[in-house]
Design a protein around this motif. Structure first.
Motif, short mmCIF file in Angstrom:
data_model
loop_
_atom_site.label_atom_id
_atom_site.label_comp_id
_atom_site.label_asym_id
_atom_site.label_seq_id
_atom_site.Cartn_x
_atom_site.Cartn_y
_atom_site.Cartn_z
N ASN A 16 0.82 -1.20 0.00
CA ASN A 16 0.00 0.00 0.00
C ASN A 16 0.86 1.26 0.00
OD1 ASN A 16 -2.10 1.95 1.89
ND2 ASN A 16 -2.88 0.88 0.10
N LEU A 17 1.99 1.21 0.72
CA LEU A 17 2.87 2.37 0.73
C LEU A 17 3.46 2.61 -0.67
CD1 LEU A 17 4.31 4.53 2.54
CD2 LEU A 17 6.23 2.94 2.62
N MET A 18 3.88 1.53 -1.33
CA MET A 18 4.40 1.68 -2.70
C MET A 18 3.35 2.34 -3.59
SD MET A 18 6.83 -1.54 -3.67
CE MET A 18 5.72 -2.89 -3.36
N ARG A 19 2.09 1.93 -3.39
CA ARG A 19 1.01 2.48 -4.19
C ARG A 19 0.81 3.97 -3.95
NH1 ARG A 19 -4.26 1.71 -5.87
NH2 ARG A 19 -5.61 3.36 -5.10
N GLU A 20 0.84 4.38 -2.67
CA GLU A 20 0.44 5.74 -2.33
C GLU A 20 1.58 6.75 -2.33
OE1 GLU A 20 -2.48 6.50 -2.32
OE2 GLU A 20 -3.68 4.76 -1.75
N CYS A 21 2.84 6.25 -2.16
CA CYS A 21 3.91 7.23 -1.94
C CYS A 21 4.26 7.99 -3.21
CB CYS A 21 5.15 6.56 -1.35
SG CYS A 21 6.05 5.54 -2.51
N GLY A 22 3.93 7.43 -4.37
CA GLY A 22 4.05 8.21 -5.60
C GLY A 22 5.45 8.28 -6.18
N VAL A 23 6.45 7.71 -5.49
CA VAL A 23 7.81 7.80 -6.03
C VAL A 23 8.33 6.46 -6.55
CG1 VAL A 23 8.49 9.83 -4.70
CG2 VAL A 23 8.77 7.56 -3.70
N VAL A 24 7.58 5.39 -6.35
CA VAL A 24 8.01 4.08 -6.84
C VAL A 24 6.90 3.45 -7.68
CG1 VAL A 24 9.66 3.67 -4.98
CG2 VAL A 24 7.31 2.94 -4.70
N ASP A 25 6.28 4.27 -8.53
CA ASP A 25 5.13 3.77 -9.28
C ASP A 25 5.47 2.55 -10.13
OD1 ASP A 25 3.49 5.61 -8.18
OD2 ASP A 25 3.49 6.99 -9.88
N ARG A 26 6.71 2.51 -10.67
CA ARG A 26 7.02 1.35 -11.51
C ARG A 26 7.04 0.07 -10.67
NH1 ARG A 26 12.37 1.64 -14.70
NH2 ARG A 26 11.93 -0.56 -14.84
N LEU A 27 7.43 0.18 -9.40
CA LEU A 27 7.40 -1.02 -8.55
C LEU A 27 5.96 -1.41 -8.21
CD1 LEU A 27 10.33 -0.44 -6.03
CD2 LEU A 27 10.38 -1.46 -8.30
N SER A 28 5.12 -0.43 -7.88
CA SER A 28 3.76 -0.80 -7.49
C SER A 28 2.97 -1.29 -8.70
CB SER A 28 3.05 0.35 -6.77
OG SER A 28 2.87 1.44 -7.63
N ASP A 29 3.27 -0.74 -9.87
CA ASP A 29 2.61 -1.27 -11.07
C ASP A 29 2.96 -2.74 -11.27
OD1 ASP A 29 1.35 1.04 -11.70
OD2 ASP A 29 2.72 1.65 -13.30
N THR A 30 4.23 -3.07 -11.16
CA THR A 30 4.63 -4.46 -11.34
C THR A 30 4.05 -5.34 -10.23
OG1 THR A 30 6.65 -3.89 -12.50
CG2 THR A 30 6.61 -6.02 -11.42
N THR A 31 4.02 -4.80 -9.01
CA THR A 31 3.51 -5.59 -7.88
C THR A 31 2.06 -5.99 -8.10
OG1 THR A 31 4.96 -4.39 -6.39
CG2 THR A 31 3.12 -5.55 -5.39
N ARG A 32 1.26 -5.07 -8.63
CA ARG A 32 -0.16 -5.38 -8.76
C ARG A 32 -0.50 -5.93 -10.14
NH1 ARG A 32 -1.06 0.29 -7.60
NH2 ARG A 32 -0.70 1.45 -9.50
N ASN A 33 0.50 -6.14 -10.97
CA ASN A 33 0.24 -6.77 -12.26
C ASN A 33 1.08 -8.03 -12.44
OD1 ASN A 33 -1.78 -5.01 -13.55
ND2 ASN A 33 -0.24 -3.45 -13.25
N ALA A 34 2.23 -7.91 -13.06
CA ALA A 34 3.02 -9.11 -13.36
C ALA A 34 3.27 -9.96 -12.12
CB ALA A 34 4.35 -8.71 -14.01
N LEU A 35 3.71 -9.33 -11.04
CA LEU A 35 4.09 -10.13 -9.87
C LEU A 35 2.91 -10.85 -9.24
CD1 LEU A 35 6.27 -11.04 -7.95
CD2 LEU A 35 6.02 -8.95 -6.67
N ILE A 36 1.82 -10.12 -9.01
CA ILE A 36 0.67 -10.79 -8.37
C ILE A 36 0.09 -11.86 -9.29
CG2 ILE A 36 -1.26 -9.31 -9.05
CD1 ILE A 36 -2.26 -9.40 -6.21
N ASN A 37 0.15 -11.63 -10.60
CA ASN A 37 -0.37 -12.64 -11.52
C ASN A 37 0.47 -13.91 -11.50
OD1 ASN A 37 -2.39 -10.89 -12.25
ND2 ASN A 37 -1.40 -10.23 -14.14
#
Ligand code: NA
Ligand code: NA
Ligand code: NA
Lengths: 76, 433, 433, 433, 76, 76
Positions: C296-317
């Motif tokens: 959730n912090l990766m999602r909201e902090c706004g400075v690691v968007d590429r990590l949170s995008d991967t976390t909720r897409n490729a990685l979680i899949n």
């Protein structure tokens, strides 16, 4: 033990430079062998069209960030 | 409302009934099974249970841990505070957030008392054991960086490769500095391999620092990595005064001629040349240079674009998350809270300063031998810290002459610095392994 | 056509010749090598070979396995049928397809006789051993869920966090129910940790259920996970009658005021607050809440968007695929086909019903203490089952008053339910570990 | 400039001073620690150190290694040349670049002397050990291929499945060929399982070849995989002469009727049917067919699109990189540089030729029994090598009649070839495991 | 040992064909049971709209590559 | 053993509620400290522009699915 560090520095920097100088000449040789000429050449980093595709995200980001920062600096 | 009362009545009644049923009803179960189950049944008495819960809180953990050693109590608390501080630097100050945020979270999780997340059996232990101790994660990051890096500016002006060498002076002089500290400061006891790991902070290259310290001095991994990424983030603050002090205004105004176009075939040949030189002269650097070259070849060869896209997106992102958590998990109070860490932080910044100065001075030295002058401001970019250091060169140059675009020229030494650091790392591995 | 005949003639001739060549020609090979190779050479005689092939068919496997134990024969066949049934529910009925389809496939593969895909050395064994037994996969899913979750509705109306607590009543009352079954039903023999794993179905949260049962009662992992996901899919069928029974038409028509804006900084602080409370009071929940907060912090902090995008897409899949296969691989006939599984399925639905009822009743209780009334229909969303339960609240509310938009309000207790379940899970881990 | 001199002066002075300080100053350290540190301190003397560095170069490695065995010296050099050659084929000639480029890089890295990248503890060793020896990577690739494959053309014309069977004749006749070589050529010593691994090159299917050879004959893995991918890339050169030799101009002009529409439900049923037949009749093929069916089901079922997207993008790309590196790491000089490898390369091309011929002949055979004629050119597509072989069928057909579109029709046998190969692989596993 | 190979070939090809023939008939049965009729039918590989979504990347790539190649061949 | 379950329930629900109540007050405190005011404020879940970016995929999917379902229900 400190003398060991000096030994390492001398040897280390020497190897780094030998490696990089050989690399430099190899790159120059490669440029002579593989440099395209004329229209068919894939353009380098400062020429338009194709190069823009080749400019890495890193550089693109750097340029963009730099411009953003400049804009911010000048406005503040 | 009627139903509401009814349901609660039923629930209450059932529960009361269940708990009131005498234990003797359970006679259907055989004696043997009952004996076996007995142990399982022994949940403590109620006050005892409350006590157990209380002693499993983190607050109790800090206090009780402190009794045995302060690094197991207050120390862990302090490391959690450090973790939050790193989060602040990453998020609010945008210091290399990709790594500092993940390292910070790993640090916090690893220092939670009683949770044991970085002990054997804990998640972060597996992450560290599988990915960092083996060197796999930093190498994959290096592969991703290779797939992100454009060597065009270096190929267009090969001389700039020498600037990437000068900056490695920071590595070796810091190594000596670490040995000096170890000799003269009581309580600091760096071995030669420790000193090498500390020196590598001067490479200004995250994955190289992590790889070398995981191989040569795992106990310093946390401190070395945090120092490397922190100072990389501080490059715009550390470098400018040094760059200005070592250059005259005229030198800073030097304009460089536009870079020539670089052909696709030259780009493909570059990683192959680097790999060939590495395998002929310095096999110990082969993992680092090999994976970097592999990433770059995938990027440039044009026939495996789907692989290079994944390498520089999904794969590098996934590995970054785990690398950060794994590195952070090594920021244990018992390891980090020592005079040595202060020494590492001090030596790290010295390394960056010397690397910066060496790059600038090397540029000036090259100018004294060559007709085509290079702007010495691009020398500082040789420390790596891609692309921050190149942006600093551009920035300082533009203050003297707003029309002077140094960015592309600075990318040459900047990427050369990555290669140079990998070579220096290879020398250290060759000597110590 | 001529060539056709020719080729076949040549082929046939060659083969005949090859097979006709007497074995004595092989004398060049030394005696020792020949003896060693002898074993290798002993492919059975033709009828024997046919027999071997026949006894390696799945049909034979079912029949022969049945001779030793019905769970090794007919049982495996039944579990494969169950696998196809789960596929049907996932694909045709769209019951939580991401998990049910993958679990179902794991179940089918694991129960294929003689293939041994979930035995040591088989692929699914590695998946289970590396990802589920260690707890890594459910934690990564939790990280991905964190990166997918918007806590805005909860932050805008913090009171709704209490509704997410009430629903955990389902966990603990089901735990008691499991102990009751174990005492009075011969053939059902749940230990306390078994009961805790069964109770966690009431969390209505997949990764939490998998994590807890993998830690406390691995033998029940398959049944518990399938029950959790199945009932989560059945939420639109299970919840409405309970919600209607416990509320009056007036209560269901209550309109709630529009939610206030929530600032970016509040959003960033939330995961940090949750983590801090967890580390201070309940370190045993730190892996679950820690990874959730990290996502959730990766999602909201706004400075690691590429990590949170991967976390909720490729990685979680990727992790979902392996998690499903790994969980499915534990649906072995010998483990699952027992009276206990029936008990688990029965207790699971009881857990969901009690959780739903508790949430609604807690909302009514809160209304009796507070001026600003909340619609008790959003209480049922406290069971988790994000976002299905919130949609049910919206749906039932709109039947009474089509203009009433409860969805956003229900997301508050819905996400609070995830946190509440993680806390309840932490309590169970603290008591039993 | 003043500062420039100053800095260098200071640096020089400091270093001089540091190194000049006599060792006796270090007496604060206790005797015991000093003794322990002594070993660490013993960096060799300067000439010795230079010598050590020289003996750690790759050039020295080639020469010194050669002294013990030519496969440890010149052989490694040759294998690196082979690696560069494979890179050339992959990049310049576009021969199956996704696999050949990655395999080539693995080959180069593995054969760097002294670097030990594929020895225990090296990165490529882990990749091979975790991903290939266990069979996980080829199975994941197969899952991805399943998620990429459209069985529509096969479902629209089920008869073409028989063409995918004929091509497997190449597998078994090559197996016999390998045994013939082993008997009559001194220095070639293939066992039955070796022969089976070599035969599987005839499947023209990369992951199947890797899976089978990793299970039956790991020592041949490198050569078999490279042969399989190389000949798959050469399909447009190998197949046409055989296809033309076995067909008349009239046959090549046969037009086939447009394929019927295939419903979504038929598409969903296909992987389930294939899986069911596999588990009933050939459980040994269950890993291969199971993962393939799983990928295809995710693709077609329409409810887990996010999983199938990841499977056929990020996941298959990541696994391809590691699979290629891992396979390449088995191309060690000591394993590969032998007469046996020449034999494997020879047998591989024979396998492709026989497979192609069998497919075409089977098509002609089917025409002699059926009213609706099929163009025998699509028979050659039965070898797998998706979609290259189908494109060859189209190409040869269009040379006779430019309006004749065979591509879709050839996709039927093409994907049937994948299933047929998996069945043949299952037979080999059933016999030898 | 060669005779073992022949044994394997006979058994192997027999099993491959038995399997594929059973698969063929199962597919035909499945087609009879699950073939949609009329407007609701999801279209097959050669019909327009929906099918285009269903055509795999592999086939699409094949078609495209084929066309590119043909274009290249005819121009050369 | 059933009494153990009751013990667990009492302790478990107590801890859950203590935790959540502390969380609730912490969140309220955080809101007081970090709530932006005026134009600079990043909007909450029901306000336009920026918030729409912030609404999670989960909620967006929920809203969409709900609407789809309603549309389906009313047409049937
Ligand atoms: Na560097
Ligand atoms: Na819950
Ligand atoms: Na094939």
């Amino acid at each position: 033990m400190i003398i060991e560090g000096v030994k390492l520095m001398v040897i280390g920097m020497a190897i780094v430079y030998v490696f990089l100088i050989v690399l430099m000449f190899s790159v120059m040789l490669s440029a002579r062998l593989f440099k395209d000429s004329g229209a068919g050449a894939s353009a380098g980093p400062v020429t338009p069209v194709k190069s823009r595709r080749n400019v890495t995200p890193v550089i693109a980001a750097a340029v963009k960030a730099y411009r953003t920062k400049r804009a911010g600096d000048s406005s503040s | 409302m009627k139903r509401f009362i009814l349901i609660f009545a039923i629930l209450g009644f059932s529960l009361g009934m269940f708990s009131g049923i005498p234990d003797c009803l359970g006679d259907t179960v055989s004696e043997v099974e009952a004996a076996a189950a007995e142990q399982d049944r022994k949940l403590a008495s109620f006050p005892q249970l409350l006590n157990n819960i209380a002693t499993s809180t983190g607050i109790y953990g800090f206090i009780a841990g402190n009794a045995s050693s302060w690094t197991n109590g207050l120390g862990m608390f302090l490391m959690i505070v450090v973790g939050f501080l790193l989060l602040y630097l990453g998020i609010a100050k945008k210091f290399e957030p990709l790594l500092l945020v993940t390292i910070a979270f790993g640090c916090i999780l690893a220092n939670i008392p009683l949770a044991g997340i970085s002990d054997p059996g804990g998640v972060l232990y597996y992450v560290y054991d599988v990915g960092i101790k083996t060197g796999i994660f930093p190498l994959l990051i290096f592969m991703g960086v290779g797939a992100l890096t454009d060597f065009g500016p270096l190929l267009a002006n090969p001389k700039t490769v020498l600037l990437g060498g000068a900056a490695q002076f920071g590595i070796f002089s810091t190594l000596i500095g670490a040995l000096v500290l170890a000799r003269y400061v009581p309580g600091i006891d760096f071995s030669l391999t420790d000193a090498a790991s500390i020196g590598i902070i001067g490479s200004a290259d995250g994955p190289t620092s992590i790889y070398i310290s995981s191989q040569l001095a795992p106990r310093l991994l946390g401190a070395v990595s945090v120092a490397a990424y922190s100072y990389m983030a501080l490059v715009p603050i550390i470098q400018p005064p040094i760059m200005k002090a070592l250059t005259s205004s005229e030198e800073r105004k030097i304009r460089m001629s536009q870079l020539r176009p670089v052909s696709k075939r030259e780009r493909i040949m570059f990683p192959l040349i680097a790999l060939t030189l590495c395998l002929l002269f310095l096999p110990s650097a082969a993992p680092l240079i090999g994976f970097f070259a592999f990433g770059n070849l995938m990027r440039e060869c044009g026939v495996v674009d789907r692989l290079s896209d994944t390498t520089r997106n999904a794969l590098i992102n996934i590995v970054t998350i785990f690398l950060g958590l794994g590195v952070g998990s090594q920021l244990l109070a018992s390891e980090v809270l020592s005079l040595e860490t202060l020494g590492i932080l001090l030596l790290g910044i010295v390394a960056f300063c010397i690397g910066t100065a060496s790059g600038v001075l090397m540029a000036k030295l090259m100018n004294s031998f060559s007709e085509t002058k290079i702007n010495p401001l691009i020398g500082s970019a040789g420390v790596s810290a891609v692309p921050m250091a190149a942006r600093v060169s551009q920035d300082i140059g533009a203050r003297e002459d707003p029309q002077n675009v140094l960015l592309m020229h600075a990318m040459g030494p900047n990427v050369a610095g990555v290669v140079g650091s990998a070579v220096a790392a290879g020398v250290l591995l060759a000597v110590f392994q």
